[in-house]
Design an enzyme around this catalytic site. Structure first.
Site, PDB file in Angstrom:
ATOM      1  N   HIS A  22       1.206  -1.326  -0.035  1.00  0.00           N
ATOM      2  CA  HIS A  22      -0.442  -0.215   0.349  1.00  0.00           C
ATOM      3  C   HIS A  22       0.927   1.037  -0.190  1.00  0.00           C
ATOM      4  O   HIS A  22       2.295   1.174  -0.254  1.00  0.00           O
ATOM      5  CB  HIS A  22      -1.106  -0.150   1.458  1.00  0.00           C
ATOM      6  CG  HIS A  22      -0.144  -0.303   2.328  1.00  0.00           C
ATOM      7  ND1 HIS A  22       0.592   0.656   3.146  1.00  0.00           N
ATOM      8  CD2 HIS A  22      -0.481  -0.793   3.661  1.00  0.00           C
ATOM      9  CE1 HIS A  22       1.259   0.747   4.440  1.00  0.00           C
ATOM     10  NE2 HIS A  22       0.272  -0.826   4.648  1.00  0.00           N
ATOM     11  N   HIS A  25       4.036   1.520   2.508  1.00  0.00           N
ATOM     12  CA  HIS A  25       5.116   0.339   1.725  1.00  0.00           C
ATOM     13  C   HIS A  25       5.776   1.015   0.823  1.00  0.00           C
ATOM     14  O   HIS A  25       6.922   1.240   0.658  1.00  0.00           O
ATOM     15  CB  HIS A  25       5.109  -0.890   0.749  1.00  0.00           C
ATOM     16  CG  HIS A  25       3.999  -1.147   2.131  1.00  0.00           C
ATOM     17  ND1 HIS A  25       2.830  -2.331   1.995  1.00  0.00           N
ATOM     18  CD2 HIS A  25       4.401  -2.324   3.731  1.00  0.00           C
ATOM     19  CE1 HIS A  25       2.561  -2.860   3.520  1.00  0.00           C
ATOM     20  NE2 HIS A  25       3.023  -2.400   4.543  1.00  0.00           N
ATOM     21  N   CYS A 130       1.939 -10.252  20.440  1.00  0.00           N
ATOM     22  CA  CYS A 130       1.363  -9.727  19.416  1.00  0.00           C
ATOM     23  C   CYS A 130       1.923  -9.834  18.012  1.00  0.00           C
ATOM     24  O   CYS A 130       3.213  -9.727  17.421  1.00  0.00           O
ATOM     25  CB  CYS A 130       1.136  -8.323  19.349  1.00  0.00           C
ATOM     26  SG  CYS A 130       0.221  -7.330  17.756  1.00  0.00           S
ATOM     27  N   CYS A 133       2.375  -7.143  15.691  1.00  0.00           N
ATOM     28  CA  CYS A 133       3.312  -6.688  15.404  1.00  0.00           C
ATOM     29  C   CYS A 133       5.070  -7.938  15.745  1.00  0.00           C
ATOM     30  O   CYS A 133       6.338  -7.810  15.501  1.00  0.00           O
ATOM     31  CB  CYS A 133       4.447  -6.409  17.122  1.00  0.00           C
ATOM     32  SG  CYS A 133       3.267  -4.671  17.029  1.00  0.00           S
ATOM     33  N   CYS A 147      -2.179  -4.127  22.436  1.00  0.00           N
ATOM     34  CA  CYS A 147      -0.845  -3.635  22.498  1.00  0.00           C
ATOM     35  C   CYS A 147      -0.804  -2.153  21.807  1.00  0.00           C
ATOM     36  O   CYS A 147      -2.297  -1.885  20.936  1.00  0.00           O
ATOM     37  CB  CYS A 147      -1.100  -4.560  20.876  1.00  0.00           C
ATOM     38  SG  CYS A 147       0.643  -4.171  19.517  1.00  0.00           S
ATOM     39  N   HIS A 150      -1.525  -1.958  17.158  1.00  0.00           N
ATOM     40  CA  HIS A 150      -3.002  -2.601  16.859  1.00  0.00           C
ATOM     41  C   HIS A 150      -4.382  -2.707  17.804  1.00  0.00           C
ATOM     42  O   HIS A 150      -5.272  -3.463  17.296  1.00  0.00           O
ATOM     43  CB  HIS A 150      -2.749  -4.379  16.675  1.00  0.00           C
ATOM     44  CG  HIS A 150      -1.610  -4.620  15.853  1.00  0.00           C
ATOM     45  ND1 HIS A 150      -0.381  -4.415  15.804  1.00  0.00           N
ATOM     46  CD2 HIS A 150      -1.849  -4.382  14.372  1.00  0.00           C
ATOM     47  CE1 HIS A 150       0.745  -4.705  14.880  1.00  0.00           C
ATOM     48  NE2 HIS A 150      -0.158  -4.268  13.759  1.00  0.00           N
ATOM     49  N   LYS A 300      -5.696   5.628  11.044  1.00  0.00           N
ATOM     50  CA  LYS A 300      -4.350   4.258  10.553  1.00  0.00           C
ATOM     51  C   LYS A 300      -5.361   3.825   8.956  1.00  0.00           C
ATOM     52  O   LYS A 300      -5.986   3.246   9.304  1.00  0.00           O
ATOM     53  CB  LYS A 300      -3.540   3.006  11.423  1.00  0.00           C
ATOM     54  CG  LYS A 300      -2.463   2.787  11.295  1.00  0.00           C
ATOM     55  CD  LYS A 300      -2.259   2.443  12.347  1.00  0.00           C
ATOM     56  CE  LYS A 300      -1.178   1.561  12.262  1.00  0.00           C
ATOM     57  NZ  LYS A 300      -1.038   0.490  13.750  1.00  0.00           N
ATOM     58  N   LYS A 303      -7.535  -2.698   6.848  1.00  0.00           N
ATOM     59  CA  LYS A 303      -8.262  -3.876   5.804  1.00  0.00           C
ATOM     60  C   LYS A 303      -9.385  -3.517   6.084  1.00  0.00           C
ATOM     61  O   LYS A 303     -10.570  -3.443   5.566  1.00  0.00           O
ATOM     62  CB  LYS A 303      -8.133  -5.156   6.241  1.00  0.00           C
ATOM     63  CG  LYS A 303      -6.596  -6.069   4.572  1.00  0.00           C
ATOM     64  CD  LYS A 303      -7.049  -7.259   4.507  1.00  0.00           C
ATOM     65  CE  LYS A 303      -5.404  -7.670   4.305  1.00  0.00           C
ATOM     66  NZ  LYS A 303      -5.511  -9.412   4.482  1.00  0.00           N
TER      67      LYS A 303
HETATM   68  N1  MSP Z   1       8.586  -6.882   8.203  1.00  0.00           N
HETATM   69  C1  MSP Z   1       8.777  -6.120   9.013  1.00  0.00           C
HETATM   70  C2  MSP Z   1      10.570  -5.317   9.188  1.00  0.00           C
HETATM   71  C3  MSP Z   1      11.216  -5.715   8.995  1.00  0.00           C
HETATM   72  S1  MSP Z   1      12.622  -5.132   8.784  1.00  0.00           S
HETATM   73  C4  MSP Z   1      13.657  -6.051   8.931  1.00  0.00           C
HETATM   74  C5  MSP Z   1       7.970  -5.149   8.986  1.00  0.00           C
HETATM   75  N2  MSP Z   1       7.139  -5.236   7.411  1.00  0.00           N
HETATM   76  S2  MSP Z   1       5.394  -4.292   7.337  1.00  0.00           S
HETATM   77  O1  MSP Z   1       5.229  -4.976   6.218  1.00  0.00           O
HETATM   78  O2  MSP Z   1       4.591  -4.188   8.015  1.00  0.00           O
HETATM   79  O3  MSP Z   1       6.241  -3.141   6.668  1.00  0.00           O
HETATM   80  C6  MSP Z   1       6.638  -1.750   7.737  1.00  0.00           C
HETATM   81  C7  MSP Z   1       6.937  -0.666   7.183  1.00  0.00           C
HETATM   82  O4  MSP Z   1       5.789  -0.708   6.304  1.00  0.00           O
HETATM   83  C8  MSP Z   1       6.786   0.744   7.485  1.00  0.00           C
HETATM   84  O5  MSP Z   1       8.078   0.570   9.014  1.00  0.00           O
HETATM   85  C9  MSP Z   1       7.296   1.312   7.469  1.00  0.00           C
HETATM   86  O6  MSP Z   1       8.243   1.701   6.321  1.00  0.00           O
HETATM   87  C10 MSP Z   1       5.959   1.583   5.550  1.00  0.00           C
HETATM   88  N3  MSP Z   1       4.837   1.424   5.923  1.00  0.00           N
HETATM   89  C11 MSP Z   1       3.583  -0.141   6.366  1.00  0.00           C
HETATM   90  N4  MSP Z   1       3.080   1.506   6.982  1.00  0.00           N
HETATM   91  C12 MSP Z   1       1.891   2.762   6.807  1.00  0.00           C
HETATM   92  C13 MSP Z   1       2.049   3.763   6.588  1.00  0.00           C
HETATM   93  N5  MSP Z   1       0.671   3.729   6.754  1.00  0.00           N
HETATM   94  N6  MSP Z   1       2.988   4.975   6.723  1.00  0.00           N
HETATM   95  C14 MSP Z   1       4.183   5.159   5.874  1.00  0.00           C
HETATM   96  N7  MSP Z   1       4.640   3.932   5.848  1.00  0.00           N
HETATM   97  C15 MSP Z   1       4.263   2.920   6.559  1.00  0.00           C
HETATM   98  O7  MSP Z   1       7.625  -4.152   9.984  1.00  0.00           O
END
Ligand code: MSP
Length: 631
Positions: A22, A25, A130, A133, A147, A150, A300, A303
Site C-alpha cells: 500500500h 510501503h 502480538c 507486531c 498492543c 494494533h 490508520k 483492511k
Molecule cells: N517485516 C517488518 C520489517 C522488517 S525490517 C527488518 C515489517 N513489515 S511491514 O510490512 O509491516 O512494513 C513495515 C514498513 O512499511 C514500515 O516500517 C514503513 O516503512 C512502511 N509502512 C507501513 N505502513 C505505513 C504507513 N501507513 N505509512 C508509512 N509507512 C508505513 O514491519
C-alpha cells in the site's frame, strides 16, 4: 578492505508478505529510491536494498487462510511487491527474500556464533505476544492490556525458549546513542528510544517452538525451534551484502548509510538491531531514519476500515511521477501525513500543472515560435537576470544540503519557490510582448528562464525521473552540471509533450431525476405487505467467521441475532475476509428453513446488494443492537 567514501548503502524495511503493498510501503521505497538516484547522480557507488520478510506467524496464518503452503504463499505474494516496485520505477540493486538459501545459511551462522560465544541461553518464559507486531510485550508496554500498535489484547504465551542477552548492552547502547547524535533520526525518535531505554531492558526471546510455529529458520543448535522472525529479518541488512559469505562485498558496503524505516518499527531497529550487531562484532549502521505514517482521514489504514490506498491504482490513474512527487512532497520529516485523492489533485494542479509544467511549456512555445526552436543567446543580462542566476546557485546548495538532511519535502518546496520566481519574472518581463520590439533582450529573458528550468529539472530528476527525461529530450538539457550557463545557445529544442495536463476534479455524479411515478412492476410480481412481513428480518452481529474448507466462495459465520447465537453459511468469501466481518452488524432472515451447505448447517441468510461482480453487505447506517427488526 574498508568501505570507500563513495560507497552508499541504503535499505528499506523488508515487507511482510501477508499483505499487498500500500502507499505506506511505497513511500519508504520511493524515499530510498529518490536518495539512491540522488547519490548516484553525484557519482556515488550505490547499493539499494529492499525485499520481503517471509517468515513468522503472520505469514504462516495468511498461508493457512488461503489453504496453501507458506512457501507457495510467499512465492505468490512477493510478486506483488516486485511488480509494484517496477511500476514505481524503483531502482533497487537487490531484492532479498528471507527464504533465500544464502540468507538462511548466514542467519544460522550468526546464531551458531552467538550460541558458541555464550550470548544466547535457554529459559522458560511467559509474555504477551502480538502476532501483528510479531513480538512479545511486557505488561508495562501494553496500553489497557492492549498492543499499542494494533489495539488488540495480545495472547499470553508461556514456554521454553532461547534468549539473546540483550540486557547486558543497555548501558552501552545508551552511551552509543548519546555519543552519536546522527545515529537515530529525527531527534524525536532518538528521544523516544532513549526514553524507552530508561526502563529495564530485558533479554530478547529469539526462538519459537516448532510445535507452535514451524515457518521459520531452524535454530542450528536445536532443531525443535525456529528463529524469531525479527532476529531473522533484521539480519537481511548484512546477509544481502555477503555477510559470512563474501567478505570483500560485505566490506565494500557495510556500514549502511541509511536504514529507512517507519515509526512503527523503531524499537526493533534502534534497540534489538544495534545490540545484535554489537554482540556479533559488526560495526553500527550510520543512520536509522524513522519517518511518520501515511494516514487516511487522520486514521490508520486498515483492511477492516477498507481505507487502504493502493499505489498502483493511483499510478494507473495519474502516472508514476506525480505519485512519487506527491508522497515525497507531502510528508514532513518525521511527522504523519494525510492522504486523500482530493489533496493529491490539488497538489498536482498547483505545483506540477500550473507552476512547473506551465513554465516549461511557455518557454518552449516562445522559443519554438520566435527563435526557430533554438536556444537564444543571453546577450545582455541585467540585475534581474543576475538575481535569478544567484538564486539558482543558492538553490543547488540548499537542495543538496536538504537532501543530505533527508528534508526532501523542504527541498521540493525550495525548488518550487524558485520555479514560481521564474514564472513571476516572465510575467513582469512579458517576453511575448517584448518580442515585437526587442528580439535580443527577449532572447536574454528566455535563455535565463530556460537555464533556470534546466537546473530545476536536474534537481527534480531523482523524484520524477520519467517526466524529467521527457523534458530533457525536448530541451537540450544535456549537461548535468549545475553551474549557471551550461545550457548552450544555438542548441535545438524538440517538440515538448504536455508534461502535466491539468486534472479535472471528478464532477459529482448527476442525481437522477425524480420520477413522479415509480417504474411500474409487473402486476404478477407484486406482493402484499403481509406477504413481505412473513420474512423475519433482524439485525445481527458477526461474532466469528472462517472460510469453508475447499471452497472459494463460502464463509461460515457465527452470529448473534439478539435472541440466539446461530451459524449461517454465506457465499461472500470473494468479497469479504473473515476479519472484515467480525464485529459487523448485518441483516439476516431468521425464519428460513435450515439448510445444509457443503455439509455445514446454515440457519438463516444474510442480505447483500449485488450488481455484476460487486457485492456489499446490507448493514445499518448507525450502530444498533442485534435483534432489531428490519422492515
Ligand atoms: N517485516 C517488518 C520489517 C522488517 S525490517 C527488518 C515489517 N513489515 S511491514 O510490512 O509491516 O512494513 C513495515 C514498513 O512499511 C514500515 O516500517 C514503513 O516503512 C512502511 N509502512 C507501513 N505502513 C505505513 C504507513 N501507513 N505509512 C508509512 N509507512 C508505513 O514491519
Amino acid at each position: 578492505m574498508t568501505k570507500a567514501k563513495s560507497a552508499f548503502y541504503i535499505t528499506t524495511p523488508i515487507y511482510y508478505v501477508n499483505d499487498k503493498p500500500h502507499i505506506g510501503h511505497a513511500y519508504t521505497t520511493i524515499l530510498a529510491d529518490v536518495l539512491s538516484r540522488f547519490h548516484r547522480a553525484q557519482g556515488a557507488d550505490v547499493f539499494f536494498l529492499t525485499g520481503v520478510d517471509e517468515h513468522g506467524q503472520k505469514v504462516q496464518q495468511a498461508a493457512e487462510k488461503s489453504g496453501i503452503l507458506p512457501q507457495e504463499h510467499c512465492d505468490r505474494m512477493m510478486v506483488h511487491f516486485k511488480n509494484a516496485w517496477e511500476k514505481l520505477e524503483i531502482t533497487n540493486d537487490f531484492f532479498i527474500r528471507t527464504t533465500d538459501d544464502f540468507h538462511i545459511k548466514a542467519v544460522q551462522d550468526v546464531l551458531q556464533y552467538l550460541w558458541d560465544k555464550g550470548e544466547i541461553y535457554e529459559h522458560e518464559y511467559g509474555g504477551h505476544y502480538c502476532v501483528g507486531c510479531e513480538r512479545f510485550y511486557t505488561s508495562k508496554e501494553l496500553i489497557d492490556g492492549k498492543c499499542p500498535q494494533h489495539q488488540k489484547a495480545p495472547e499470553y504465551i508461556k514456554e521454553k525458549n532461547y534468549f539473546f542477552k540483550m540486557s547486558q548492552y543497555q548501558g552501552w547502547l545508551i552511551d552509543y546513542i548519546n555519543e552519536n547524535p546522527g545515529f537515530i533520526q529525527p531527534e524525536s525518535r532518538r528521544n523516544e528510544v532513549l526514553g524507552f531505554l530508561k526502563g529495564t531492558l530485558e533479554d530478547l526471546c529469539i526462538s519459537r517452538p516448532k510445535s507452535r510455529l514451524s515457518w521459520g529458520i531452524e535454530l542450528p543448535f536445536d532443531k525443535n525451534y525456529v528463529t524469531y522472525v525479527w532476529f531473522d529479518a533484521l539480519l537481511n541488512y548484512v546477509t544481502a551484502i555477503g555477510y559470512k559469505q563474501d567478505d570483500p562485498k560485505f566490506n565494500r558496503w557495510w556500514p549502511a548509510n541509511y536504514h529507512l524505516i517507519g515509526k512503527d518499527i523503531v524499537t526493533t531497529h534502534c534497540v534489538y538491531w544495534p545490540t545484535m550487531l554489537k554482540a556479533a562484532g559488526i560495526p553500527m549502521p550510520e543512520t536509522i531514519f524513522a519517518h511518520g505514517w501515511w494516514m487516511v482521514a487522520e486514521t490508520k489504514m486498515s483492511k477492516s476500515l477498507q481505507n487502504i490506498v493502493k499505489p498502483l491504482d493511483l499510478v494507473d490513474k495519474y502516472g508514476v511521477d506525480p505519485v512519487r512527487y506527491f508522497l515525497i512532497r507531502d510528508m514532513v520529516l518525521g511527522q504523519d501525513a494525510n492522504f486523500s485523492e482530493a489533496m493529491f489533485i490539488k497538489r498536482y494542479n498547483s505545483d506540477l500543472a500550473n507552476d512547473f509544467g506551465n513554465l516549461a511549456s511557455r518557454i518552449a512555445t516562445l522559443i519554438n515560435k520566435n527563435y526557430k526552436s533554438t536556444i537564444p543567446k543571453s546577450s545582455n543580462p541585467g540585475t534581474e537576470e543576475s538575481e535569478i542566476r544567484k538564486n539558482a546557485e543558492q538553490l543547488s546548495i540548499d537542495v543538496y544540503r536538504l537532501f543530505n538532511e533527508l528534508k526532501l519535502n523542504e527541498a521540493i518546496e525550495t525548488i518550487l519557490t524558485f520555479i514560481r520566481s521564474i514564472n513571476r519574472y516572465m510575467e513582469i518581463k512579458a517576453p511575448w510582448k517584448l518580442i515585437k520590439i526587442d528580439k535580443i533582450q527577449t532572447g536574454t529573458i528566455l535563455y535565463t528562464a530556460a537555464e533556470g528550468l534546466r537546473i530545476v529539472a536536474k534537481l527534480l530528476q531523482p523524484i520524477m525521473p520519467g517526466k524529467i527525461d521527457q523534458l530533457c529530450k525536448a530541451f537540450p538539457f544535456d549537461s548535468n552540471d549545475l553551474d549557471w550557463g551550461k545550457l548552450e545557445s544555438g542548441a535545438k529544442l524538440e517538440e515538448l509533450p504536455p508534461l502535466f495536463p491539468r486534472i479535472q476534479a471528478e464532477k459529482p455524479k448527476p442525481v437522477p431525476k425524480m420520477q413522479n411515478t415509480p417504474t411500474k412492476e409487473n402486476d404478477a410480481n407484486l406482493i402484499t405487505i403481509d406477504e413481505f412481513l412473513k420474512a423475519k428480518l433482524v439485525t445481527a452481529k458477526v461474532l466469528a467467521a472462517e472460510p469453508v474448507p475447499d471452497t472459494k466462495k463460502l464463509l461460515k459465520l457465527q452470529i448473534d441475532t439478539g435472541l440466539d447465537t446461530r451459524q449461517i453459511v454465506a457465499g461472500i468469501a470473494e468479497h469479504y475476509t473473515p476479519e472484515q466481518l467480525i464485529g459487523k452488524t448485518i441483516v439476516v432472515v431468521t425464519n428460513l428453513q435450515p439448510a445444509t451447505i457443503r455439509g455445514i448447517a446454515s440457519n438463516g441468510m444474510l442480505l447483500a446488494a449485488k450488481k455484476d461482480k460487486q457485492l456489499q453487505l446490507i448493514t445499518t447506517a448507525d450502530p444498533i443492537e442485534p435483534g432489531a427488526s428490519v422492515g
